[in-house]
Structure formats: C-alpha cells, structure tokens
Design a protein around this motif. Structure first.
Motif, short mmCIF file in Angstrom:
data_model
loop_
_atom_site.label_atom_id
_atom_site.label_comp_id
_atom_site.label_asym_id
_atom_site.label_seq_id
_atom_site.Cartn_x
_atom_site.Cartn_y
_atom_site.Cartn_z
N ASP A 184 8.44 -13.94 7.23
CA ASP A 184 6.37 -14.87 7.28
C ASP A 184 5.92 -14.39 8.77
OD1 ASP A 184 7.14 -15.32 4.72
OD2 ASP A 184 6.88 -17.27 4.45
N SER A 185 6.16 -14.86 9.18
CA SER A 185 6.11 -14.89 11.06
C SER A 185 5.48 -13.91 11.18
CB SER A 185 6.81 -15.87 12.20
OG SER A 185 8.14 -15.19 11.94
N PHE A 186 5.91 -12.32 10.78
CA PHE A 186 5.98 -11.12 10.52
C PHE A 186 4.74 -10.39 10.26
CE2 PHE A 186 10.33 -12.02 12.52
CZ PHE A 186 9.77 -11.23 14.35
N HIS A 187 3.94 -11.52 9.26
CA HIS A 187 2.54 -11.10 9.17
C HIS A 187 1.54 -11.00 8.88
CE1 HIS A 187 4.02 -10.32 4.50
NE2 HIS A 187 3.86 -11.88 4.38
N ASN A 230 -2.73 -11.13 6.27
CA ASN A 230 -2.73 -11.12 5.58
C ASN A 230 -1.98 -12.93 5.20
OD1 ASN A 230 -1.72 -8.48 5.03
ND2 ASN A 230 0.40 -8.93 5.45
N LYS A 231 -1.87 -13.55 6.35
CA LYS A 231 -1.77 -15.27 6.42
C LYS A 231 -3.00 -15.78 5.80
CE LYS A 231 1.68 -15.07 10.28
NZ LYS A 231 2.28 -14.33 11.46
N MET A 232 -4.19 -14.66 6.54
CA MET A 232 -5.02 -15.49 5.88
C MET A 232 -5.70 -15.21 4.15
SD MET A 232 -8.18 -14.41 8.72
CE MET A 232 -10.08 -14.57 7.21
N LYS A 233 -5.28 -14.16 3.53
CA LYS A 233 -5.29 -14.16 2.37
C LYS A 233 -4.65 -14.73 1.82
CE LYS A 233 -5.51 -9.95 0.11
NZ LYS A 233 -5.25 -8.07 -0.50
N MET A 234 -2.66 -14.92 1.87
CA MET A 234 -2.04 -16.44 1.66
C MET A 234 -2.49 -17.73 1.87
SD MET A 234 1.58 -14.51 2.66
CE MET A 234 1.61 -14.44 4.37
N ASP A 284 -0.69 -3.86 1.39
CA ASP A 284 -1.28 -5.05 2.69
C ASP A 284 0.34 -5.39 3.39
OD1 ASP A 284 -3.62 -5.71 2.02
OD2 ASP A 284 -2.98 -7.17 0.85
N ARG A 285 1.48 -4.62 2.40
CA ARG A 285 3.12 -4.91 3.06
C ARG A 285 3.23 -4.15 3.40
NH1 ARG A 285 5.14 -9.57 -0.07
NH2 ARG A 285 3.51 -10.14 -1.87
N ILE A 286 3.02 -3.06 3.85
CA ILE A 286 3.92 -2.28 4.10
C ILE A 286 3.98 -2.26 5.90
CG2 ILE A 286 3.46 0.57 5.18
CD1 ILE A 286 2.84 0.78 2.30
N PRO A 287 2.80 -2.68 7.21
CA PRO A 287 2.84 -2.73 8.23
C PRO A 287 4.14 -3.91 8.90
CG PRO A 287 0.40 -2.75 7.60
CD PRO A 287 1.58 -2.76 6.34
N TRP A 288 3.83 -4.94 7.26
CA TRP A 288 5.23 -6.20 7.76
C TRP A 288 6.10 -5.88 7.70
CZ3 TRP A 288 7.81 -8.32 3.16
CH2 TRP A 288 8.09 -9.48 3.53
N LEU A 289 6.37 -4.84 6.53
CA LEU A 289 7.69 -4.30 6.61
C LEU A 289 7.97 -3.35 7.22
CD1 LEU A 289 7.40 -3.48 2.55
CD2 LEU A 289 8.60 -4.82 3.31
N ASP A 290 7.37 -2.62 7.92
CA ASP A 290 8.01 -1.59 9.10
C ASP A 290 8.26 -2.42 10.05
OD1 ASP A 290 7.31 0.54 7.82
OD2 ASP A 290 5.49 1.10 8.43
#
Length: 105
Positions: free
Chosen positions: A42-45, A49-53, A63-69
């Motif tokens: 979660d700290s890598f979002h 993304n953190k604001m959306k969550m 939204d998740r692609i850069p996080w996964l990368d």
C-alpha cells in the motif's frame, strides 16, 4: 507467490490477500523471523490512488498499473524481502511475474 532463485540463495516472498486478511501481520512476523525487510504494498501507491482509496473509491486497472510496476521493480531490484499486497486478479499477479522474469535475468 514465492519467487525463488536457488543458485543465488535469493528468496522474495509476496503475500497476497484481501484487505484485513492478515498480510501485514504475517509479513512482519515472517520478516522478523528470517531477518529480512518487510514492505507493505500500500505504501507504493501514488498520492492520487491513496486519495481515491481514502474516499472509498475503487481503483481501476489503469490506476493499478504503475503501482504493480513499482512493486515488480522492488522485487526485481532487491533480494530477500517480504512484500504484502492485494494483487488479487490473475492479471496483476502475471504482470508482477512477467516483469520480474524479464528484467531480473
């Protein structure tokens, strides 16, 4: 998912599960026992993304692609870590796996 390279004695462990399933608790305990570093995915979002969550909005695949990368890069660039993340979709796990296999060699 455990990604191993026996020849180099490197092991990265990725703990996956839904929110509240105990990934962080297990990960911290395991990292302490193995004397390795624990990372919470979660700290890598991104800040967006953190604001959306925080608003309770679901993240999209885009939204998740850069996080996964960024998680894949963490796994690629480090040995002997424990990572907890909620990469629940098959496509997310495959993205992590492909990135690591291609880039780590």
């Amino acid at each position: 998912m455990v990604i191993e390279c026996i020849a180099s004695n490197m092991v990265n462990v990725v703990l996956m599960g839904v929110s509240g399933s105990g990934k962080t608790t297990v990960g911290v305990t395991l990292a302490d026992q193995l004397n390795v570093v624990f990372h919470d995915g979660d700290s890598f979002h991104s800040a967006a993304n953190k604001m959306k969550m925080a608003r309770g909005d679901a993240l999209t695949d885009e939204d998740r692609i850069p996080w996964l990368d960024s998680l894949a890069a963490l796994l690629r660039d480090n040995d002997n870590i424990i990572l907890a993340c909620s990469a629940l979709k098959f496509e997310y796990r495959e993205r992590l796996r492909r990135f690591i296999q291609i880039e780590k060699k």
